[in-house]
Design a protein around this motif. Structure first.
Motif, PDB file in Angstrom:
ATOM      1  N   ALA A  27      94.654  51.056 -72.473  1.00  0.00           N
ATOM      2  CA  ALA A  27      93.971  52.307 -72.812  1.00  0.00           C
ATOM      3  C   ALA A  27      93.990  52.517 -74.326  1.00  0.00           C
ATOM      4  N   GLU A  28      92.943  53.147 -74.837  1.00  0.00           N
ATOM      5  CA  GLU A  28      92.934  53.576 -76.230  1.00  0.00           C
ATOM      6  C   GLU A  28      93.629  54.933 -76.297  1.00  0.00           C
ATOM      7  N   VAL A  29      94.792  54.968 -76.920  1.00  0.00           N
ATOM      8  CA  VAL A  29      95.580  56.194 -76.989  1.00  0.00           C
ATOM      9  C   VAL A  29      95.579  56.706 -78.425  1.00  0.00           C
ATOM     10  N   ILE A  30      95.069  57.914 -78.605  1.00  0.00           N
ATOM     11  CA  ILE A  30      95.093  58.574 -79.901  1.00  0.00           C
ATOM     12  C   ILE A  30      96.187  59.631 -79.847  1.00  0.00           C
ATOM     13  N   LYS A  31      97.176  59.459 -80.687  1.00  0.00           N
ATOM     14  CA  LYS A  31      98.314  60.372 -80.732  1.00  0.00           C
ATOM     15  C   LYS A  31      98.140  61.334 -81.896  1.00  0.00           C
ATOM     16  N   ILE A  32      98.076  62.616 -81.592  1.00  0.00           N
ATOM     17  CA  ILE A  32      97.975  63.623 -82.639  1.00  0.00           C
ATOM     18  C   ILE A  32      99.375  63.990 -83.107  1.00  0.00           C
ATOM     19  N   GLU A  33      99.582  63.909 -84.423  1.00  0.00           N
ATOM     20  CA  GLU A  33     100.874  64.249 -85.009  1.00  0.00           C
ATOM     21  C   GLU A  33     100.699  65.289 -86.113  1.00  0.00           C
TER      22      GLU A  33
END
Length: 404
Positions: free
Chosen positions: A35-41
């Motif tokens: 999966a393409e996982v975009i983590k917001i930080e």
């Protein structure tokens, strides 16, 4: 059969809104399988786990595992434009994973019902201490609290001492696994009802204490029907005899599970205890339970005469399940771990080598794959924002304005 290392979740987009363990571990497993996982930080330091436990050049070694294959996007969620970008990503995503306290996303216009009103196919995995409903929903709930309330801590340790914790964040990790399972079931249902454009999404509500509670075997019916409260019993498994931890003469700990009827007989014969093998009271588990202490004492007396190596050799020959209790040092040189390729060799940006745990479970056709280690803070800002249609000038302005 050829292997497809792009993973079974290739094409699935995941937005991770969370920090520390439960939500990020859930997203990590999806990232490991394509999966393409975009983590917001947060731009102000990012996920706190970046600074937890043992550090290398100021960043946690844990981070390299917990965030492998993820893309890091920094967004100031106190800024309206930051929330706007997060909302765009949420409406594009197949799965949203979050582990804030209930109500936080609603304040940002990112709650499940708010997103569902625009996109009925929205799938949101919500991990929290106590779930999205009930009188405790607004309380802070870490894994340690979930382990305590869910029953695990009460039964862990020795009867004459206070409860102990498992040496890892098991409550968070178990909740994360429930989140992965829920996400996959929700994705299956969405695809069966029309897919991303027309399918039915849903909320997966994971409470840490309920995830731990789900592991507690026969705890409830034993109490409800028989009034039995399971207590701490050290290394033994109450009501299933013998299954305990023993110590060999060279000071090593060995677990011996001789609780099957035929296994028990093989065990005591291997120990030279023909008297126990021929005792009719010990032929079945319910009979052995009445003589638990006597059986454990006999096994320990035998272990007192054995090294760990000799004990394992005898028990292997007798086909009795047994094993040394491993430290990580034992694992790293163990033939079984090595044969199963349970360690991956990688390197940090400066070229320093590092081993990571390999990805589990092992899929024969579409195995998981480590594409990169945990990203630097905001490493994928430009890539993600350009994919949303923002121009380089707009991105530069957002950096200037404190959005990123």
């Amino acid at each position: 059969m050829s292997k497809n290392t792009s993973g079974p979740l290739k094409g699935i987009k995941v937005l991770e809104l969370g920090t520390l363990i439960a939500g990020p571990f859930c997203a990590r497993m999806l990232a490991e399988f394509g999966a393409e996982v975009i983590k917001i930080e947060s731009p102000d330091g990012g996920d706190p786990i970046r600074k937890w436990r043992v550090l290398k050049d100021g960043t946690s070694l844990w981070w390299s595992v917990q965030s492998r294959n993820k893309k890091s996007l920094t967004l100031n969620m106190k800024h309206a434009q930051g929330r706007e970008i997060a909302r765009k990503l949420a409406l594009e995503a197949d799965i949203i994973i979050e582990n804030y306290r209930p109500g936080v996303l609603e304040k940002w216009d990112l709650g499940y019902q708010q997103l569902k009103a625009v996109d009925p196919s929205t799938i949101m995995v919500r991990l929290s201490g106590f779930g999205q409903t009930g009188p405790m929903k607004d309380l802070p709930g870490f894994g340690a609290i979930g382990e305590s309330m869910g029953g695990l801590r009460y039964v862990s340790g020795h009867a004459d001492r206070p409860p102990v914790r498992v040496g890892v964040s098991i409550g968070d990790s178990v909740a994360a696994l429930h989140g992965v399972i829920g996400a996959m079931m929700a994705l299956r249902h969405r695809d069966a009802t029309g897919g991303k454009l027309k399918g039915e999404g849903q909320m997966v509500d994971v409470a840490l204490y309920e995830s731990v509670f789900n592991l507690m075997e026969s705890l409830v019916p034993e109490f409800d029907h028989a009034g039995v409260v399971r207590e701490r019993t050290g290394g033994s498994l109450p009501g299933i005899v013998p299954s305990n931890t023993y110590t060999t003469k060279d000071g090593e700990n060995i677990v011996i599970a001789g609780n099957g009827d035929a296994i028990f007989k093989r065990l005591v014969l291997a120990m030279g205890r023909i008297d126990l093998a021929g005792n009719p009271e010990l032929e079945r588990n319910d009979g052995r339970v009445k003589h638990t202490q006597m059986i454990d004492d006999a096994i320990q007396a035998w272990c007192d005469t054995q090294t760990i190596a000799s004990a394992l050799e005898v028990l292997k020959a007798a086909d009795v399940p047994a094993g040394k209790i491993y430290s990580v040092r034992d694992m790293m040189s163990d033939p079984q771990f090595l044969a199963r390729e349970m360690f991956e060799q990688h390197q940090f940006a400066d070229g320093t080598p590092v081993k990571l745990p390999a990805i589990s479970p092992k899929l024969s056709a579409t195995p998981g794959h480590t594409k990169w280690l945990g990203p630097t803070l905001g490493q994928h800002n430009d890539e993600v924002l350009l994919s949303l249609g923002y121009s380089p000038d707009a991105i530069a302005a957002m950096k200037q304005d404190g959005v990123l």
